[in-house]
Design a protein around this motif. Structure first.
Motif, PDB file in Angstrom:
ATOM      1  N   VAL A 101      21.719  60.834 -41.031  1.00 48.53           N
ATOM      2  CA  VAL A 101      22.672  61.823 -40.545  1.00 48.53           C
ATOM      3  C   VAL A 101      21.930  63.038 -39.982  1.00 48.53           C
ATOM      4  CG1 VAL A 101      24.605  63.305 -41.165  1.00 48.53           C
ATOM      5  CG2 VAL A 101      24.411  61.026 -42.176  1.00 48.53           C
ATOM      6  N   THR A 103      18.929  63.158 -38.772  1.00 51.79           N
ATOM      7  CA  THR A 103      18.266  62.785 -37.522  1.00 51.79           C
ATOM      8  C   THR A 103      19.272  62.775 -36.376  1.00 51.79           C
ATOM      9  OG1 THR A 103      16.877  61.334 -38.823  1.00 51.79           O
ATOM     10  CG2 THR A 103      16.720  61.106 -36.446  1.00 51.79           C
ATOM     11  N   PHE A 104      20.455  62.234 -36.671  1.00 53.50           N
ATOM     12  CA  PHE A 104      21.488  62.180 -35.649  1.00 53.50           C
ATOM     13  C   PHE A 104      21.893  63.590 -35.210  1.00 53.50           C
ATOM     14  CE2 PHE A 104      25.953  62.353 -34.436  1.00 53.50           C
ATOM     15  CZ  PHE A 104      25.956  61.448 -33.387  1.00 53.50           C
ATOM     16  N   ASP A 106      20.158  66.257 -35.313  1.00 54.44           N
ATOM     17  CA  ASP A 106      19.071  66.834 -34.510  1.00 54.44           C
ATOM     18  C   ASP A 106      19.051  66.271 -33.094  1.00 54.44           C
ATOM     19  OD1 ASP A 106      18.150  68.432 -36.488  1.00 54.44           O
ATOM     20  OD2 ASP A 106      16.469  67.138 -37.068  1.00 54.44           O
ATOM     21  N   ALA A 107      19.414  64.971 -32.984  1.00 51.99           N
ATOM     22  CA  ALA A 107      19.234  64.280 -31.701  1.00 51.99           C
ATOM     23  C   ALA A 107      20.351  64.562 -30.710  1.00 51.99           C
ATOM     24  CB  ALA A 107      19.116  62.769 -31.933  1.00 51.99           C
ATOM     25  N   VAL A 108      21.464  65.110 -31.182  1.00 50.25           N
ATOM     26  CA  VAL A 108      22.565  65.360 -30.247  1.00 50.25           C
ATOM     27  C   VAL A 108      22.587  66.840 -29.878  1.00 50.25           C
ATOM     28  CG1 VAL A 108      25.045  65.267 -29.890  1.00 50.25           C
ATOM     29  CG2 VAL A 108      23.892  63.420 -31.100  1.00 50.25           C
ATOM     30  N   PRO A 109      22.275  67.143 -28.603  1.00 53.15           N
ATOM     31  CA  PRO A 109      22.198  68.542 -28.198  1.00 53.15           C
ATOM     32  C   PRO A 109      23.523  69.260 -28.456  1.00 53.15           C
ATOM     33  CG  PRO A 109      21.422  67.097 -26.440  1.00 53.15           C
ATOM     34  CD  PRO A 109      22.015  66.222 -27.489  1.00 53.15           C
ATOM     35  N   THR A 156      28.904  71.179 -24.043  1.00 49.18           N
ATOM     36  CA  THR A 156      27.926  70.097 -24.143  1.00 49.18           C
ATOM     37  C   THR A 156      28.531  68.946 -24.930  1.00 49.18           C
ATOM     38  OG1 THR A 156      26.199  71.754 -24.250  1.00 49.18           O
ATOM     39  CG2 THR A 156      25.573  69.530 -24.842  1.00 49.18           C
ATOM     40  N   VAL A 160      29.446  64.923 -23.947  1.00 46.38           N
ATOM     41  CA  VAL A 160      28.835  63.759 -24.574  1.00 46.38           C
ATOM     42  C   VAL A 160      29.870  62.897 -25.295  1.00 46.38           C
ATOM     43  CG1 VAL A 160      27.104  62.992 -26.255  1.00 46.38           C
ATOM     44  CG2 VAL A 160      26.624  64.957 -24.811  1.00 46.38           C
ATOM     45  N   THR A 161      30.826  63.536 -25.958  1.00 46.56           N
ATOM     46  CA  THR A 161      31.803  62.764 -26.740  1.00 46.56           C
ATOM     47  C   THR A 161      33.141  62.696 -26.015  1.00 46.56           C
ATOM     48  OG1 THR A 161      32.563  64.726 -27.889  1.00 46.56           O
ATOM     49  CG2 THR A 161      30.825  63.473 -28.950  1.00 46.56           C
ATOM     50  N   PHE A 166      34.247  65.457 -33.942  1.00 49.26           N
ATOM     51  CA  PHE A 166      33.352  66.372 -33.236  1.00 49.26           C
ATOM     52  C   PHE A 166      33.988  66.827 -31.932  1.00 49.26           C
ATOM     53  CE2 PHE A 166      29.258  64.488 -35.223  1.00 49.26           C
ATOM     54  CZ  PHE A 166      29.342  65.388 -36.270  1.00 49.26           C
TER      55      PHE A 166
ATOM     56  N   ARG B 108      19.806  70.397 -22.509  1.00 49.46           N
ATOM     57  CA  ARG B 108      20.203  71.231 -23.632  1.00 49.46           C
ATOM     58  C   ARG B 108      19.614  70.875 -24.979  1.00 49.46           C
ATOM     59  NH1 ARG B 108      26.401  72.013 -21.596  1.00 49.46           N
ATOM     60  NH2 ARG B 108      25.807  73.296 -19.832  1.00 49.46           N
ATOM     61  N   ILE B 156      12.509  62.237 -31.757  1.00 46.62           N
ATOM     62  CA  ILE B 156      13.865  61.858 -31.374  1.00 46.62           C
ATOM     63  C   ILE B 156      13.833  60.750 -30.319  1.00 46.62           C
ATOM     64  CG2 ILE B 156      15.888  62.681 -30.094  1.00 46.62           C
ATOM     65  CD1 ILE B 156      15.488  65.343 -31.679  1.00 46.62           C
ATOM     66  N   LEU B 165      19.184  53.661 -35.995  1.00 47.07           N
ATOM     67  CA  LEU B 165      20.348  54.528 -36.134  1.00 47.07           C
ATOM     68  C   LEU B 165      21.508  54.055 -35.274  1.00 47.07           C
ATOM     69  CD1 LEU B 165      21.636  57.069 -37.204  1.00 47.07           C
ATOM     70  CD2 LEU B 165      20.360  58.363 -35.536  1.00 47.07           C
ATOM     71  N   ILE B 183      28.700  59.026 -39.546  1.00 47.91           N
ATOM     72  CA  ILE B 183      28.370  59.472 -38.191  1.00 47.91           C
ATOM     73  C   ILE B 183      29.365  58.903 -37.193  1.00 47.91           C
ATOM     74  CG2 ILE B 183      26.658  59.369 -36.347  1.00 47.91           C
ATOM     75  CD1 ILE B 183      24.533  59.112 -38.556  1.00 47.91           C
ATOM     76  N   LEU B 186      32.701  60.588 -37.340  1.00 52.35           N
ATOM     77  CA  LEU B 186      32.708  61.964 -36.833  1.00 52.35           C
ATOM     78  C   LEU B 186      32.510  62.016 -35.323  1.00 52.35           C
ATOM     79  CD1 LEU B 186      30.619  63.876 -39.535  1.00 52.35           C
ATOM     80  CD2 LEU B 186      33.080  64.066 -39.125  1.00 52.35           C
ATOM     81  N   VAL B 191      30.136  57.720 -28.038  1.00 51.22           N
ATOM     82  CA  VAL B 191      28.850  58.413 -28.096  1.00 51.22           C
ATOM     83  C   VAL B 191      27.762  57.466 -28.524  1.00 51.22           C
ATOM     84  CG1 VAL B 191      27.642  60.379 -29.054  1.00 51.22           C
ATOM     85  CG2 VAL B 191      30.127  60.409 -28.904  1.00 51.22           C
TER      86      VAL B 191
END
Lengths: 307, 359
Positions: A101, A103-104, A106-109, A156, A160-161, A166, B108, B156, B165, B183, B186, B191
């Motif tokens: 979680v 890592t995820f 961190d990885a999503v700007p 942002t 992405v989503t 989120f 970003r 990353i 992941l 994840i 959410l 995504v």
């Protein structure tokens, strides 16, 4: 609408201009106007020392009458968000501390900023039972990327989503930040040439992003060291007739040059602000002992006249 | 062999101006110098007296310098796109450039600015056109962010670490499965699909990406790279100093010294006393009100200089006596090449450490 009548004021500006100091002074000014205020800072502990407090805490701490301070970090906000949205029982909440979680996240700007803003938006629009109610939240935004990245975080995320908690959170934040009756942005600058030109660049970028800066505040403005009369020429001429007067003349020159630099920068700032149709800039005076109470009183005198 | 000088510090310490002055000092010592700024606010262009900077080095005219100076400003997205176009097949490149997750990462993702700065630095060093490359690091909250950011971005983008992941079939343990489910609930499935596609496409270049980042990391650790900490004399303790020095030591990187900005000139007395000022004959109108203000100026100047001295001494003590260079607080600010040159006179290689504090 007066700055202090909003629900959220986002304080932006480049590193070193004194965003935390101005956030604190602004909180004092709003409290003087009878508001109940909280200063939110993100992962830092820059505001508490200004009120003689130490450390950072996710709990709301009283800093002075009418002003609380509150330091948020991503893990705290994420845990609360996940628990709330997914209705996780307390024993299952540890899952958000799982490496996958983090890592995820961190990885999503933008996700970091989204979590922080989300918690603030929740406190204002949809508080949990037992949360304090504030008239005004002042957000001491980070310097990195001039805090612009923070305001862009919601967008942002919606890039992405397309669905899910989120996405919904990002949408809610976007609406909240864009609502000029609830959210105002403050740009902090120093009374120096380069910071002023950078601040007007930042103001333009904000406008491009759809945020109208509400107030621009110049921080640390030096008073005139020797207000006339006598004229500066007369002072130098008089000092020439005193023993060692030329050495004092040098100090007068340095102090008046510094003051002049501030005056020039403020004039430039006023021009730029007027050209863009913003309200005139406000000023936080240079205070030798750096007391946010003194600065807050000075700001209050200017802001209460706002319309 | 090209020397690299990295100027570190938190935002607001005058890092960009100092980096430019440092580059000017090197050019005056007869070297071919390039300075990279990462600052989106174009402060360097302002100080260098030119309209704008871009991703390519632009020559700056330095009258009577024996060396040369070129300056460039990092374009983060441009550098990312160039890497993708250079290294991926045209078809993969097009698909990557259109991927929503790629667009977010390249514009970003926090840390990607720092990472691209290092990428660009690597190019300049390998071009061999310069004796010295000076890097003005991006404004970060903490100095150590600069060192951590490239590694974060690498980890990353390193598919071998992250692939799992985004591939639900690989999960076996209940804890990981629960985390994945959190994840997905959410973030939404779309995504996850975009991110998976991104990593599939990126795998085509991840090998060269890894090799190159290893070479970049090597360059940052090598003994041709030196690190400077830019501090503001008014508040040097704001600079997260111990973290920075610890980080350098841990990585066996070379700390060269402090560049302390906006140092107030120590006032040089004696000054007339208040009584002497009051006794002045034929004083102009308003003199009586002015005297107390005048009499206060030396005190204030001394207090300011002493306060700065104490702070700077503490800073140096904490670093076991590292060398420090002092840059004067120019009363009319640094707005031009001339101002930069006045600062450059106080910087290495021309000036000794802890030079004269007077203006």
């Amino acid at each position: 609408m007066r700055l202090i009548d909003h629900r959220l004021v986002v304080v932006l500006g480049k590193g070193g201009v004194g965003r935390s100091t101005v956030s604190a002074a602004l909180a004092v000014a709003a409290a003087e106007a009878g508001k109940k205020v909280v200063i939110a800072e993100l992962g830092e502990a820059a505001v508490p020392p200004l009120f003689g407090m130490t450390g950072r805490s996710f709990a709301f701490r009283a800093a002075r009458p009418g002003v609380d301070v509150w330091s948020l970090t991503v893990p705290e906000c994420l845990e609360e968000f996940a628990a709330r949205k997914l209705r996780l029982p307390p024993f299952a909440r540890r899952v958000v501390r799982n490496r996958l979680v983090t890592t995820f996240v961190d990885a999503v700007p933008g996700l970091h900023d989204l979590m922080l803003l989300g918690k603030i938006e929740n406190l204002i629009s949809d508080p949990r039972r037992g949360d304090p109610v504030y008239d005004l939240t002042i957000l001491d935004a980070p310097a990195t990327g001039h805090g612009l990245t923070l305001l862009q975080a919601a967008r942002t995320m919606t890039d992405v989503t397309r669905a899910g908690p989120f996405y919904e959170l990002a949408k809610a934040i976007e609406v909240f930040l864009a609502d000029r009756d609830r959210t105002a942005t403050v740009l902090v600058t120093l009374p120096e040439a380069l910071p002023v030109s950078e601040t007007s660049e930042l103001a333009d970028q904000l406008v491009e992003e759809g945020y109208q800066p509400h107030t621009i505040i110049a921080n640390g403005v030096q008073d005139d060291p020797l207000p006339p009369p006598p004229s500066l020429d007369a002072v130098h001429a008089s000092l020439a007739r005193v023993a060692h007067g030329e050495r004092l003349s040098e100090l007068v020159q340095a102090a008046t040059a510094r003051r002049q630099r501030h005056v020039d920068a403020l004039t430039d700032l006023k021009d730029r602000v007027a050209k863009r149709g913003f309200r005139p800039p406000r000023v936080v005076p240079y205070v030798a002992n750096r007391s946010v109470e003194t600065m807050g009183q000075a700001l209050y005198a200017q802001l209460r006249e706002d319309t | 062999m090209t020397e690299v000088h990295v100027c570190c510090g938190v935002g607001g310490t005058g890092k960009t101006t100092t980096s430019a002055a440092f580059a000017v000092a090197q050019a005056h010592a007869g070297r071919r110098v390039a300075v990279i700024t990462i600052d989106p606010a174009r402060r360097l262009a302002d100080a260098l007296g030119i309209g704008a900077l871009d991703n390519e080095p632009r020559a700056i005219d330095l009258p009577d310098a024996t060396g040369t100076l070129a300056a460039l400003m990092l374009d983060r997205k441009g550098t990312w796109d160039a890497i993708v176009r250079d290294r991926a097949s045209p078809e993969t490149a097009e698909r990557l450039l259109a991927n929503p997750y790629y667009q977010a990462v390249s514009t970003r993702l926090s840390g990607s600015h720092e990472y691209m700065a290092v990428e660009r630095l690597y190019d300049l060093v390998h071009d061999g056109d310069y004796d010295v490359v000076v890097v003005d690091t991006p404004p970060t909250q903490h100095v150590v962010d600069f060192f951590q950011a490239p590694e974060r971005v690498r980890s990353i983008l390193d598919r071998s670490l992250l692939a799992g992941l985004f591939d639900p079939n690989r999960f076996v343990g209940p804890a990981t499965r629960a985390a994945f489910s959190v994840i997905e609930r959410l973030a939404g499935q779309g995504v996850m699909r975009d991110i998976r596609t991104f990593f599939e496409l990126f795998s085509e270049i991840s090998q060269t990406f890894r090799e190159r980042s290893a070479a970049v990391a090597e360059l940052l650790r090598s003994n041709r790279t030196r690190y400077w900490l830019v501090a503001n004399a008014e508040a040097p303790e704001r600079n997260d100093l111990l973290g920075f020095l610890g980080e350098l030591q841990e990585r066996e990187m070379r700390f060269a010294g402090f560049l302390v900005n906006r140092v107030a000139a120590a006032p040089l007395g004696p000054f007339p006393t208040r009584e002497e000022l009051e006794k002045l004959s034929d004083a102009p109108e308003g003199w009586a009100e002015t005297v107390p203000r005048l009499a206060r100026l030396p005190e204030e100047a001394v207090a300011r200089a002493q306060d700065q001295d104490a702070r700077i001494d503490r800073l140096i003590a904490k670093s076991q006596g590292a060398p420090a260079w002092f840059l004067p607080d120019l009363p009319d600010g640094v707005r031009s090449l001339d101002g930069l040159r006045r600062l450059a006179e106080r910087l290495p290689p021309a000036a000794p450490a802890r030079g004269d504090r007077r203006r």
